[in-house]
Design a protein around this motif. Structure first.
Motif, short mmCIF file in Angstrom:
data_model
loop_
_atom_site.label_atom_id
_atom_site.label_comp_id
_atom_site.label_asym_id
_atom_site.label_seq_id
_atom_site.Cartn_x
_atom_site.Cartn_y
_atom_site.Cartn_z
N ILE A 90 34.30 10.26 13.19
CA ILE A 90 33.25 9.34 13.63
C ILE A 90 33.22 9.26 15.16
N ALA A 91 34.40 9.18 15.78
CA ALA A 91 34.45 9.10 17.24
C ALA A 91 33.87 10.36 17.89
N LEU A 92 34.16 11.52 17.31
CA LEU A 92 33.66 12.76 17.89
C LEU A 92 32.22 13.07 17.48
N GLY A 93 31.94 12.93 16.19
CA GLY A 93 30.63 13.36 15.68
C GLY A 93 29.52 12.36 15.88
N VAL A 94 29.78 11.10 15.62
CA VAL A 94 28.73 10.08 15.69
C VAL A 94 28.62 9.52 17.09
N TRP A 95 29.75 9.11 17.67
CA TRP A 95 29.71 8.48 18.98
C TRP A 95 29.77 9.47 20.13
N ARG A 96 30.06 10.73 19.85
CA ARG A 96 30.12 11.80 20.86
C ARG A 96 31.08 11.47 22.02
N LEU A 97 32.25 10.98 21.66
CA LEU A 97 33.27 10.67 22.66
C LEU A 97 34.03 11.94 23.03
N PRO A 98 34.65 11.98 24.19
CA PRO A 98 35.40 13.16 24.61
C PRO A 98 36.56 13.45 23.64
N PRO A 99 36.72 14.71 23.23
CA PRO A 99 37.72 15.01 22.20
C PRO A 99 39.17 14.87 22.64
N LEU A 100 39.52 15.28 23.84
CA LEU A 100 40.92 15.25 24.25
C LEU A 100 41.47 13.82 24.36
N PRO A 101 40.77 12.89 25.03
CA PRO A 101 41.29 11.52 25.05
C PRO A 101 41.36 10.89 23.66
N THR A 102 40.42 11.23 22.80
CA THR A 102 40.43 10.69 21.44
C THR A 102 41.65 11.20 20.68
N LEU A 103 41.93 12.48 20.81
CA LEU A 103 43.10 13.06 20.15
C LEU A 103 44.40 12.51 20.74
N ILE A 104 44.44 12.35 22.05
CA ILE A 104 45.64 11.80 22.68
C ILE A 104 45.85 10.35 22.25
N GLY A 105 44.78 9.57 22.15
CA GLY A 105 44.90 8.19 21.67
C GLY A 105 45.44 8.14 20.26
N LEU A 106 44.96 9.04 19.41
CA LEU A 106 45.42 9.11 18.02
C LEU A 106 46.89 9.49 17.96
N ALA A 107 47.27 10.54 18.67
CA ALA A 107 48.65 11.04 18.63
C ALA A 107 49.62 10.05 19.28
N ALA A 108 49.24 9.49 20.42
CA ALA A 108 50.13 8.55 21.10
C ALA A 108 50.34 7.29 20.26
N SER A 109 49.28 6.86 19.60
CA SER A 109 49.40 5.69 18.74
C SER A 109 50.34 5.95 17.57
N LEU A 110 50.28 7.15 17.01
CA LEU A 110 51.19 7.51 15.93
C LEU A 110 52.63 7.55 16.43
N LEU A 111 52.86 8.12 17.59
CA LEU A 111 54.21 8.19 18.14
C LEU A 111 54.78 6.81 18.45
N VAL A 112 53.95 5.93 18.98
CA VAL A 112 54.40 4.57 19.27
C VAL A 112 54.81 3.87 17.98
N TYR A 113 54.05 4.07 16.91
CA TYR A 113 54.37 3.47 15.61
C TYR A 113 55.72 3.97 15.10
N LEU A 114 55.94 5.26 15.18
CA LEU A 114 57.19 5.82 14.70
C LEU A 114 58.38 5.34 15.53
N VAL A 115 58.21 5.26 16.83
CA VAL A 115 59.29 4.77 17.70
C VAL A 115 59.55 3.29 17.41
N ALA A 116 58.49 2.51 17.20
CA ALA A 116 58.67 1.08 16.91
C ALA A 116 59.42 0.88 15.61
N LEU A 117 59.11 1.65 14.59
CA LEU A 117 59.82 1.54 13.32
C LEU A 117 61.28 1.95 13.48
#
Length: 127
Positions: A90-117
């Motif tokens: 949705i972020a890439l296709g519908v809202w046409r947001l930049p792909p690299l920051p979107t992917l980095i936000g997704l990946a960084a958020s996942l890493l923060v979750y794993l580190v927090a656990l």
């Protein structure tokens, strides 16, 4: 009385809160490149935060047999990655947001979750 399901639920919700804070920090870091990049990072992070919250809700519903618990865990993971992928599309296709920051936000958020656990588990074991 000790309720391991409630403790797991609290732990997962704390990790999701830390994950949301991490996603916000990543979005703030991308604000230097412009608002669309920051919005892309925020959208990627928000997709993973929402996915993790859904997964925790599904997996940690109550005390059940091992088979049901394993099935819930599998369903939670499938739901997590489906929601994350849908948010990314949705972020890439519908809202046409930049792909690299979107992917980095997704990946960084996942890493923060794993580190927090992982970090929370170490604190409890050391006590």
């Amino acid at each position: 009385m000790h309720d391991p399901i409630a403790a797991g639920r609290r732990s997962a919700l704390r990790a999701v809160a830390v994950q949301a804070a991490g996603a916000a920090l990543i979005a703030l870091a991308f604000l230097a490149q412009g608002p669309r990049h920051a919005l892309g990072a925020a959208a990627g992070g928000a997709a993973m935060v929402l996915a993790s919250a859904f997964a925790a809700r599904i997996a940690l519903k109550g005390i059940v047999t091992a088979r049901v618990a394993f099935a819930r865990l599998l369903l939670a993971e499938v739901t997590k990655w489906s929601v994350a992928l849908a948010g990314f599309v949705i972020a890439l296709g519908v809202w046409r947001l930049p792909p690299l920051p979107t992917l980095i936000g997704l990946a960084a958020s996942l890493l923060v979750y794993l580190v927090a656990l992982n970090f929370e588990g170490r604190i409890k074991r050391e006590r």
